[in-house]
Scaffold this motif. Sequence first.
Motif, PDB file in Angstrom:
ATOM      1  N   GLU A 259       5.344   0.121   5.893  1.00 23.17           N
ATOM      2  CA  GLU A 259       6.330  -0.902   5.568  1.00 23.17           C
ATOM      3  C   GLU A 259       5.703  -1.958   4.665  1.00 23.17           C
ATOM      4  N   ALA A 260       6.571  -2.680   3.957  1.00 22.34           N
ATOM      5  CA  ALA A 260       6.096  -3.790   3.143  1.00 22.34           C
ATOM      6  C   ALA A 260       5.708  -4.943   4.051  1.00 22.34           C
ATOM      7  N   ALA A 261       4.561  -5.554   3.747  1.00 21.91           N
ATOM      8  CA  ALA A 261       4.057  -6.640   4.585  1.00 21.91           C
ATOM      9  C   ALA A 261       4.632  -7.990   4.188  1.00 21.91           C
ATOM     10  N   GLY A 262       5.366  -8.031   3.081  1.00 22.03           N
ATOM     11  CA  GLY A 262       5.914  -9.297   2.594  1.00 22.03           C
ATOM     12  C   GLY A 262       5.135  -9.781   1.390  1.00 22.03           C
ATOM     13  N   GLY A 263       5.836 -10.388   0.431  1.00 22.08           N
ATOM     14  CA  GLY A 263       5.193 -10.848  -0.792  1.00 22.08           C
ATOM     15  C   GLY A 263       4.745  -9.679  -1.642  1.00 22.08           C
ATOM     16  N   THR A 264       3.753  -9.914  -2.510  1.00 23.45           N
ATOM     17  CA  THR A 264       3.208  -8.836  -3.327  1.00 23.45           C
ATOM     18  C   THR A 264       2.008  -8.228  -2.613  1.00 23.45           C
ATOM     19  N   GLY A 265       1.453  -7.195  -3.182  1.00 25.07           N
ATOM     20  CA  GLY A 265       0.269  -6.592  -2.586  1.00 25.07           C
ATOM     21  C   GLY A 265       0.394  -5.121  -2.334  1.00 25.07           C
ATOM     22  N   GLY A 266       1.521  -4.495  -2.705  1.00 24.09           N
ATOM     23  CA  GLY A 266       1.678  -3.068  -2.524  1.00 24.09           C
ATOM     24  C   GLY A 266       1.047  -2.290  -3.661  1.00 24.09           C
ATOM     25  N   GLY A 267       0.620  -1.048  -3.370  1.00 25.93           N
ATOM     26  CA  GLY A 267       0.055  -0.182  -4.376  1.00 25.93           C
ATOM     27  C   GLY A 267      -1.470  -0.199  -4.336  1.00 25.93           C
ATOM     28  N   PRO A 268      -2.115   0.598  -5.183  1.00 20.08           N
ATOM     29  CA  PRO A 268      -1.482   1.455  -6.186  1.00 20.08           C
ATOM     30  C   PRO A 268      -0.956   2.788  -5.631  1.00 20.08           C
ATOM     31  N   ALA A 269      -1.509   3.249  -4.475  1.00 20.41           N
ATOM     32  CA  ALA A 269      -1.120   4.547  -3.928  1.00 20.41           C
ATOM     33  C   ALA A 269      -0.138   4.370  -2.775  1.00 20.41           C
ATOM     34  N   LEU A 270       0.937   5.156  -2.785  1.00 17.07           N
ATOM     35  CA  LEU A 270       1.946   5.134  -1.740  1.00 17.07           C
ATOM     36  C   LEU A 270       2.053   6.533  -1.156  1.00 17.07           C
ATOM     37  N   ALA A 271       1.861   6.647   0.165  1.00 16.98           N
ATOM     38  CA  ALA A 271       1.866   7.952   0.822  1.00 16.98           C
ATOM     39  C   ALA A 271       3.225   8.249   1.430  1.00 16.98           C
TER      40      ALA A 271
END
Length: 305
Positions: A259-271
């Motif tokens: 899940e998204a933790a909130g704010g930015t910070g996702g990536g670069p790899a998504l499983a």
Amino acid sequence: MTRTTTTRRTLSAAAAAAVLVLGPTACGGDGTPGTDRAASPSAGHGDHAGHDMAGTSHGPDGGDGTPGSSTADNGPVAEQGGYRLDGALSGDAYRFTVTGPDGGVLTAYRPEQTEEMHFYAIRADLSGFRHLHPVMSPDGTWTAPVAALEPGDWRVYASFVPDAGSGAGTGLVLSRSATVPGRSTPVPLPAAAASTGVDGYTVTVSGVPRAGAAGELTVTVGKDGQPVTDLQPYLGTYAHLTAFHAGDLAFAHLHPEAEAAGGTGGGPALAFHAELPEPGDWRLFLQFRTGGTLHTAALTLDVAA
């Protein structure tokens, strides 16, 4: 964030080619570049590790009584579990209702992936795509703005979780065909490849797809040769995946395992833990958001038997 669904399966896919860039979004999440205006402070989320399949066909017309529908077992249908989708194009909008098992128009829905209704439109040749979150009037009529659809045959899909009737809490995907008037020229399906680009970003897909076999699919996002680590939450996760099977237009939908933790910070790899039930070509639409802008990369998936 667990979603109970009789249509739940997992999606597996790999590499693909070409990019689909559409016009500005009307309500966010339509698969187009531009500011995502669909952020909804909904209180609930669906199961981001799973997906919905658009039912089983009931005959040559795909169960909706319209020509051009699927005849495959996993093809889209207009009625399932006592719930029925009815709607039509009206100007620049598609207006529709869902009828429940009691014969009345359904007005109670549970949020799934932060929205009570996910509406998709896909051109029959897989060259056009919309993902919208329409507005429901008090009488249960939903209105999805679909301006600027290319002429030709389309299918629309309503993905939702009813909060009333015998199927309350069960995820459903119902579908109808629609025709946009005008001169229509079929667009060939792009060949599969390992990566594609959109709005300056490079999307790479890794994994070995095989029909009916569970596995892991990894999507990596980069820009200018560098990994992207500032993905913003979109519908409760850092990316959204939708896939349509060439020919029967079966629908599949899944999200990253985290899940998204909130704010930015996702990536670069998504499983993604995934499985596609049918072999052949699938067109996958990956949506992700950076800097308030929603991007969509379109990928052709070659799934072996």
